[in-house]
Design a protein around this motif. Structure first.
Motif, PDB file in Angstrom:
ATOM      1  N   GLU A 197     -21.413  15.125 -11.412  1.00 41.66           N
ATOM      2  CA  GLU A 197     -21.469  14.123 -10.357  1.00 41.66           C
ATOM      3  C   GLU A 197     -20.777  14.606  -9.091  1.00 41.66           C
ATOM      4  OE1 GLU A 197     -20.246   9.400  -9.651  1.00 41.66           O
ATOM      5  OE2 GLU A 197     -19.796  10.420 -11.550  1.00 41.66           O
ATOM      6  N   GLY A 198     -19.635  15.285  -9.238  1.00 40.80           N
ATOM      7  CA  GLY A 198     -18.925  15.807  -8.076  1.00 40.80           C
ATOM      8  C   GLY A 198     -19.727  16.868  -7.337  1.00 40.80           C
ATOM      9  N   ILE A 199     -20.403  17.749  -8.080  1.00 42.83           N
ATOM     10  CA  ILE A 199     -21.222  18.790  -7.443  1.00 42.83           C
ATOM     11  C   ILE A 199     -22.392  18.165  -6.698  1.00 42.83           C
ATOM     12  CG2 ILE A 199     -22.768  20.718  -7.929  1.00 42.83           C
ATOM     13  CD1 ILE A 199     -20.887  21.549 -10.174  1.00 42.83           C
ATOM     14  N   ASP A 200     -23.059  17.214  -7.317  1.00 42.34           N
ATOM     15  CA  ASP A 200     -24.207  16.557  -6.686  1.00 42.34           C
ATOM     16  C   ASP A 200     -23.788  15.848  -5.395  1.00 42.34           C
ATOM     17  OD1 ASP A 200     -25.986  13.950  -6.356  1.00 42.34           O
ATOM     18  OD2 ASP A 200     -27.192  15.412  -7.459  1.00 42.34           O
ATOM     19  N   ASN A 201     -22.716  15.073  -5.463  1.00 39.65           N
ATOM     20  CA  ASN A 201     -22.259  14.348  -4.273  1.00 39.65           C
ATOM     21  C   ASN A 201     -21.801  15.302  -3.176  1.00 39.65           C
ATOM     22  OD1 ASN A 201     -22.774  11.911  -5.582  1.00 39.65           O
ATOM     23  ND2 ASN A 201     -20.677  11.714  -6.336  1.00 39.65           N
ATOM     24  N   GLY A 202     -21.106  16.375  -3.565  1.00 37.74           N
ATOM     25  CA  GLY A 202     -20.607  17.318  -2.569  1.00 37.74           C
ATOM     26  C   GLY A 202     -21.727  18.039  -1.840  1.00 37.74           C
ATOM     27  N   ILE A 203     -22.749  18.489  -2.582  1.00 37.00           N
ATOM     28  CA  ILE A 203     -23.867  19.197  -1.942  1.00 37.00           C
ATOM     29  C   ILE A 203     -24.632  18.255  -1.018  1.00 37.00           C
ATOM     30  CG2 ILE A 203     -26.061  20.355  -2.382  1.00 37.00           C
ATOM     31  CD1 ILE A 203     -24.851  21.508  -4.914  1.00 37.00           C
ATOM     32  N   ARG A 204     -24.879  17.026  -1.469  1.00 38.12           N
ATOM     33  CA  ARG A 204     -25.597  16.071  -0.620  1.00 38.12           C
ATOM     34  C   ARG A 204     -24.823  15.786   0.666  1.00 38.12           C
ATOM     35  NH1 ARG A 204     -29.885  13.695  -3.072  1.00 38.12           N
ATOM     36  NH2 ARG A 204     -30.027  13.974  -5.341  1.00 38.12           N
ATOM     37  N   SER A 205     -23.517  15.627   0.530  1.00 34.89           N
ATOM     38  CA  SER A 205     -22.702  15.325   1.707  1.00 34.89           C
ATOM     39  C   SER A 205     -22.743  16.464   2.714  1.00 34.89           C
ATOM     40  CB  SER A 205     -21.264  15.035   1.275  1.00 34.89           C
ATOM     41  OG  SER A 205     -20.434  14.805   2.383  1.00 34.89           O
ATOM     42  N   ASP A 206     -22.595  17.703   2.238  1.00 40.79           N
ATOM     43  CA  ASP A 206     -22.582  18.846   3.152  1.00 40.79           C
ATOM     44  C   ASP A 206     -23.946  19.087   3.785  1.00 40.79           C
ATOM     45  OD1 ASP A 206     -19.977  19.082   2.473  1.00 40.79           O
ATOM     46  OD2 ASP A 206     -20.116  21.073   1.554  1.00 40.79           O
ATOM     47  N   ILE A 207     -25.023  18.864   3.018  1.00 39.50           N
ATOM     48  CA  ILE A 207     -26.359  19.048   3.582  1.00 39.50           C
ATOM     49  C   ILE A 207     -26.630  18.009   4.661  1.00 39.50           C
ATOM     50  CG2 ILE A 207     -28.824  18.883   3.064  1.00 39.50           C
ATOM     51  CD1 ILE A 207     -27.638  21.507   2.186  1.00 39.50           C
ATOM     52  N   ASP A 208     -26.217  16.766   4.400  1.00 40.89           N
ATOM     53  CA  ASP A 208     -26.463  15.701   5.374  1.00 40.89           C
ATOM     54  C   ASP A 208     -25.660  15.887   6.650  1.00 40.89           C
ATOM     55  OD1 ASP A 208     -28.211  14.543   3.612  1.00 40.89           O
ATOM     56  OD2 ASP A 208     -26.762  13.080   2.831  1.00 40.89           O
ATOM     57  N   LYS A 209     -24.575  16.647   6.577  1.00 40.90           N
ATOM     58  CA  LYS A 209     -23.764  16.885   7.772  1.00 40.90           C
ATOM     59  C   LYS A 209     -24.390  17.904   8.720  1.00 40.90           C
ATOM     60  CE  LYS A 209     -19.315  15.845   5.568  1.00 40.90           C
ATOM     61  NZ  LYS A 209     -18.026  16.412   5.117  1.00 40.90           N
ATOM     62  N   GLN A 210     -25.388  18.666   8.241  1.00 39.90           N
ATOM     63  CA  GLN A 210     -26.018  19.660   9.093  1.00 39.90           C
ATOM     64  C   GLN A 210     -26.771  18.969  10.227  1.00 39.90           C
ATOM     65  OE1 GLN A 210     -25.545  22.856   8.719  1.00 39.90           O
ATOM     66  NE2 GLN A 210     -24.438  22.674   6.766  1.00 39.90           N
ATOM     67  N   PRO A 211     -26.770  19.544  11.432  1.00 44.08           N
ATOM     68  CA  PRO A 211     -27.473  18.915  12.565  1.00 44.08           C
ATOM     69  C   PRO A 211     -28.978  18.847  12.321  1.00 44.08           C
ATOM     70  CG  PRO A 211     -26.736  21.135  13.138  1.00 44.08           C
ATOM     71  CD  PRO A 211     -26.111  20.805  11.822  1.00 44.08           C
ATOM     72  N   ASN A 212     -29.581  17.739  12.743  1.00 45.40           N
ATOM     73  CA  ASN A 212     -31.035  17.501  12.653  1.00 45.40           C
ATOM     74  C   ASN A 212     -31.525  17.358  11.213  1.00 45.40           C
ATOM     75  OD1 ASN A 212     -31.401  17.695  15.499  1.00 45.40           O
ATOM     76  ND2 ASN A 212     -31.449  19.926  15.344  1.00 45.40           N
ATOM     77  N   ARG A 213     -30.607  17.197  10.262  1.00 44.26           N
ATOM     78  CA  ARG A 213     -30.989  17.003   8.854  1.00 44.26           C
ATOM     79  C   ARG A 213     -32.119  17.957   8.466  1.00 44.26           C
ATOM     80  NH1 ARG A 213     -29.307  12.589   6.186  1.00 44.26           N
ATOM     81  NH2 ARG A 213     -31.189  12.631   4.895  1.00 44.26           N
ATOM     82  N   PRO A 214     -31.835  19.233   8.358  1.00 45.63           N
ATOM     83  CA  PRO A 214     -32.907  20.212   8.126  1.00 45.63           C
ATOM     84  C   PRO A 214     -33.506  20.161   6.727  1.00 45.63           C
ATOM     85  CG  PRO A 214     -30.777  21.282   8.038  1.00 45.63           C
ATOM     86  CD  PRO A 214     -30.509  19.871   8.467  1.00 45.63           C
ATOM     87  N   VAL A 215     -32.735  19.666   5.749  1.00 43.56           N
ATOM     88  CA  VAL A 215     -33.166  19.740   4.351  1.00 43.56           C
ATOM     89  C   VAL A 215     -33.059  18.364   3.713  1.00 43.56           C
ATOM     90  CG1 VAL A 215     -32.723  20.790   2.096  1.00 43.56           C
ATOM     91  CG2 VAL A 215     -32.423  22.137   4.177  1.00 43.56           C
ATOM     92  N   GLU A 216     -34.029  18.057   2.871  1.00 44.06           N
ATOM     93  CA  GLU A 216     -33.984  16.857   2.036  1.00 44.06           C
ATOM     94  C   GLU A 216     -33.712  17.301   0.602  1.00 44.06           C
ATOM     95  OE1 GLU A 216     -37.663  14.863   2.525  1.00 44.06           O
ATOM     96  OE2 GLU A 216     -37.296  14.323   4.629  1.00 44.06           O
ATOM     97  N   LEU A 217     -32.556  16.900   0.059  1.00 46.04           N
ATOM     98  CA  LEU A 217     -32.146  17.316  -1.275  1.00 46.04           C
ATOM     99  C   LEU A 217     -32.779  16.389  -2.313  1.00 46.04           C
ATOM    100  CD1 LEU A 217     -30.306  19.452  -2.608  1.00 46.04           C
ATOM    101  CD2 LEU A 217     -28.517  17.714  -2.676  1.00 46.04           C
TER     102      LEU A 217
END
Length: 346
Positions: A197-217
C-alpha cells in the motif's frame, strides 16, 4: 521541314494530278494539339511521385495519438485517431502509443531472455533496497501505466520520446527504496500488505506531482520480496518455533478441555448415583414404613402354604422354615429318621 521544300512537293503533286494521275493524299494524324496535354500529364506524374516519396498523410489508429511538429516546434494539440494530412519537408507527425504499458521489475532468475518488443511489456532488473539495518533486499514489482493522450505533445516536448525511462523508472525505484527502508528484513514478510500500500500510494503521489500530468498510473503490484539467505533461514526457524509453540498451546488447551470434560462427566455421574441412592433410600423407607406385623404374618402364612403344597407331592424334600412366631429357623430332612425324631422331641 523547310517551307521551300514543302512548296516544292506540293507543286510536284499538283503537276501529277494535272497529268491525269489519280493519287490520294495520305490522312496523317494531327499532332499539333498534343503539346498542350504533355504538361498536364507530366504534372500529374510529378504529383504522384511526390505523394509516394513524401507521403504527406498519416493514419492514426485507436490507442494512439499523433504529435505534429512544424519546423521543429510541436503542436500543443494532439492528433486523434483518423486520417491526417501535413506538409512534407516542413511538417512531421510522430505517432505515439497511449495504450496501457507494463514494466516488470524482476530478479535474474525470473527474467526472460528478451523483452516483449512492440507489445508494451518491458522487463527491468529487480529493485535492490537496503533495510533499516543495511541488509540488502530485492523487490519484484509490476507497474501498469499509460501516456496521458491529452498532454502527450507537452510530455514529448519536455521529456522526449524516451519519457518512460525518465519519469516512471526513477520514481518507482526511489519510492520502493524509501518505503522498504523503514523496516527490517524480518518484518518485511509480515508487513507485506502495508508495504504494498505504501509503494502504491507513493508512486501515485510522485507521478501526479509531475507537471502536465504526463502519465496515468493504472496499478502497482508487489509480487515478491527476496530476502538474504541467512535472514530467510532465520525467519524460517522463527516460524517453525512459532508453529511448535502454537501446536503445544493447542495440545495443552486440548488436554485442559478433555480434563474439564471428564470432570464434568464424573460430577454428573456422581450426581446421578446420589440421586439414584436417595431415590432408593426413600423407596426403602416408604416400603419399611408400609410393613407392619400383620402384613408380615400374612406373608409368612402364604409362604408356609406353598411349602405345605410342595410336601404333598415330594415327601423327601428339605424344607426351610421361615423365622417368626414359634417355629424355629431349621432344616428338616425327612429321610433322616434320627434327626426327625430329635426335632420332634424338641
Amino acid at each position: 521541314m523547310p517551307a521551300d521544300l514543302n512548296d516544292y512537293f506540293n507543286k510536284k503533286s499538283d503537276n501529277k494530278n494535272d497529268k491525269g494521275l489519280n493519287i490520294k493524299k495520305p490522312n496523317l494524324p494531327d499532332f499539333s494539339g498534343l503539346g498542350k496535354f504533355n504538361g498536364l500529364i507530366y504534372a500529374i506524374i510529378a504529383i504522384i511521385v511526390i505523394l509516394v516519396l513524401a507521403k504527406p498523410f498519416v493514419i492514426i489508429n485507436s490507442g494512439e495519438v499523433g504529435i505534429k511538429s512544424t519546423a521543429g516546434k510541436f503542436d500543443p494539440n494532439p492528433l486523434n485517431a483518423g486520417f491526417h494530412f501535413f506538409i512534407p519537408f516542413i511538417q512531421e507527425v510522430r505517432v505515439v502509443d497511449t495504450k496501457v504499458r507494463i514494466i516488470n521489475y524482476t530478479s535474474i532468475e525470473g527474467r526472460n531472455e528478451t523483452n516483449y518488443r512492440g507489445s508494451g511489456i518491458e522487463t527491468k532488473d529487480t529493485i535492490s533496497v537496503l533495510d533499516s539495518r543495511g541488509l540488502p533486499v530485492n523487490i519484484d514489482i509490476t507497474v501498469q501505466y499509460r501516456l496521458n493522450p491529452q498532454n502527450a505533445p507537452q510530455t514529448i516536448a519536455a521529456w522526449g520520446f524516451s519519457w518512460e525511462n525518465k519519469i516512471i523508472d526513477p520514481v518507482v525505484r526511489n519510492v520502493v527504496r524509501n518505503v522498504v527502508g523503514k523496516y527490517t528484513a524480518e518484518e518485511l514478510p509480515e508487513r507485506r500488505n502495508d508495504i504494498a500500500e505504501g509503494i502504491d500510494n507513493g508512486i501515485r503521489s510522485d507521478i501526479d506531482k509531475q507537471p502536465n500530468r504526463p502519465v496515468e498510473l493504472a496499478s502497482v503490484q508487489l509480487r515478491e520480496i527476496i530476502l538474504p539467505p541467512k535472514v530467510k533461514e532465520q525467519i524460517e526457524r522463527v516460524q517453525i518455533a512459532k508453529q511448535e509453540a502454537e501446536r503445544t498451546k493447542y495440545e495443552v488447551e486440548k488436554a485442559n478441555q478433555e480434563a474439564l470434560r471428564k470432570a464434568a462427566l464424573a460430577k454428573g455421574t456422581a450426581e446421578a448415583v446420589k440421586i439414584e441412592a436417595n431415590a432408593q433410600a426413600y423407596a426403602n423407607k416408604e416400603i419399611a414404613r408400609s410393613l407392619d406385623g400383620n402384613l408380615l404374618r400374612l406373608k409368612q402364612i402364604e409362604i408356609q402354604r406353598h411349602f405345605n403344597e410342595a410336601l404333598k407331592t415330594n415327601n423327601d424334600a428339605k424344607i426351610f422354615l421361615t423365622p417368626g412366631g414359634a417355629v424355629p429357623n431349621i432344616w428338616v430332612d425327612t429321610k433322616d429318621r434320627a434327626k426327625q425324631s430329635a426335632v420332634e422331641n424338641k
